[in-house]
Scaffold this active site. Sequence first.
Site, PDB file in Angstrom:
ATOM      1  N   HIS A  72       0.829  -1.198   0.000  1.00 14.93           N
ATOM      2  CA  HIS A  72       0.000   0.000   0.000  1.00 14.93           C
ATOM      3  C   HIS A  72       0.866   1.251   0.000  1.00 14.93           C
ATOM      4  O   HIS A  72       1.881   1.325   0.692  1.00 14.93           O
ATOM      5  CB  HIS A  72      -0.916   0.018   1.227  1.00 14.93           C
ATOM      6  N   TYR A 201      -9.612   5.372   7.150  1.00 10.24           N
ATOM      7  CA  TYR A 201      -9.840   5.802   8.520  1.00 10.24           C
ATOM      8  C   TYR A 201     -10.908   6.890   8.484  1.00 10.24           C
ATOM      9  O   TYR A 201     -10.674   7.974   7.945  1.00 10.24           O
ATOM     10  CB  TYR A 201      -8.558   6.356   9.135  1.00 10.24           C
ATOM     11  N   PRO A 293      -4.995  -0.022  18.720  1.00 11.55           N
ATOM     12  CA  PRO A 293      -4.689  -0.458  17.355  1.00 11.55           C
ATOM     13  C   PRO A 293      -4.834   0.615  16.290  1.00 11.55           C
ATOM     14  O   PRO A 293      -4.540   0.346  15.117  1.00 11.55           O
ATOM     15  CB  PRO A 293      -5.684  -1.596  17.127  1.00 11.55           C
ATOM     16  N   LYS A 297       0.446  -0.277  15.320  1.00  7.34           N
ATOM     17  CA  LYS A 297       1.813  -0.381  15.833  1.00  7.34           C
ATOM     18  C   LYS A 297       2.103  -1.658  16.609  1.00  7.34           C
ATOM     19  O   LYS A 297       3.276  -1.997  16.798  1.00  7.34           O
ATOM     20  CB  LYS A 297       2.122   0.810  16.772  1.00  7.34           C
ATOM     21  N   TYR A 385       3.446   6.279  10.786  1.00  4.30           N
ATOM     22  CA  TYR A 385       2.636   5.135  10.363  1.00  4.30           C
ATOM     23  C   TYR A 385       3.484   4.119   9.612  1.00  4.30           C
ATOM     24  O   TYR A 385       3.390   2.910   9.857  1.00  4.30           O
ATOM     25  CB  TYR A 385       1.481   5.621   9.486  1.00  4.30           C
TER      26      TYR A 385
END
Length: 392
Positions: A72, A201, A293, A297, A385
């Site tokens: 991704h 998200y 979550p 991580k 991220y």
Amino acid sequence: MRTTVGIIGGGPAGLLLARLLHRAGVDCVVLERRTREYVERRQRAGMLEQGTVNALREAGAAERLDAEGLVHQGIELRFDRERHHIDFPGLTGGRTVTIYAQTEIVKDLVALQLADGPPLLFEAAALAVEGPRSEAPVVRFLHQGRERTLTCDWVAGCDGFHGVSRRAFPAGTCRSYAHEYPYSWLGVMAEVPPSCEELIYARGDRGFALHSMRSPSVSRFYLQVPNGTDPGDWADSRVWDELDARFAIDADWTLRRGPITAKSVTAMRSHVHEPMRHGRLLLAGDAAHIVPPTGAKGLNLAVSDIRVLARALTALHRTGESQLLDTYSELCLQRVWQATRFSDDMTRMLHAQPNGDAFDHRMQLARLRRVIASRHAAAELAANYAGLPLPV
């Protein structure tokens, strides 16, 4: 039994450590209290930082990952019925993330371990770690109806939040920091192709939602729900309707629906145990730290611990040099606290606050607006991220 490194826990952290040590010529034994079938079916994370992918390649455990993993280029943020793409390679100098289920990582590592690795004992429940400050700590465990002992030079506690390793730290030698969030995640697995190319998200007045995936034909979803929620109260139709509402945007986009195969509720919490070493007992992964979550991580933080620990034990084995081992806890905790901060920031920015007011609502939107308006803010999110560099 006698070994150089006794590893408590046969999840991804313990199995990866065993594989890296084996390839470096360091003997070890892995004790896992569950059955092989259980650990290979246990649903967990699926987003891998580049450092995690590199570690699995280093361990010789990335053949299926490289063939089947979904690379991704970023994530999508949704709020105010808008969609915004966060371009990881453009913001981080080329870094990406990969979707590959933790269950598949465990299957790959177990198969390698049983084929040519050191001993891996299933249904071997660790009872206690004795003498962690001695030169030969002992792990007492129950296996095949008998209590047995494993004498080690070092013990690696990779047995998760509820394992025995952390409890071997005497009172007064450690400290824990914890935070419980006032909401949970309802997670569902569905046999339906993803409705997106990258993770979504979504932040809205109804609460947070996440669209993830496990493969080109299996999707994973999460919904913010109150603490104490019973997944049985959520009929499939209710799940899909709520996901539709929370992902809604003013554009042409459709959420694909399909059979839901699993539902569960996950509490949201942060927990950090300091230090991560006591004598010859070293903690790694969930035994030392838990993060919500939202920032993806948990697994990646465990792998970064293991990479440092494997290098430290290998250096000691090959050269007698103990400096990296002596600084193991300090090095890992630097990264742990940054990952905890990032996970907390993401969680607070994206979740509806149960007791929040209009001011809280506007502050969340202001933070999201800054991420999409400021290259600096977007780059910071992308860098965290995609994964901060290893401290060594």
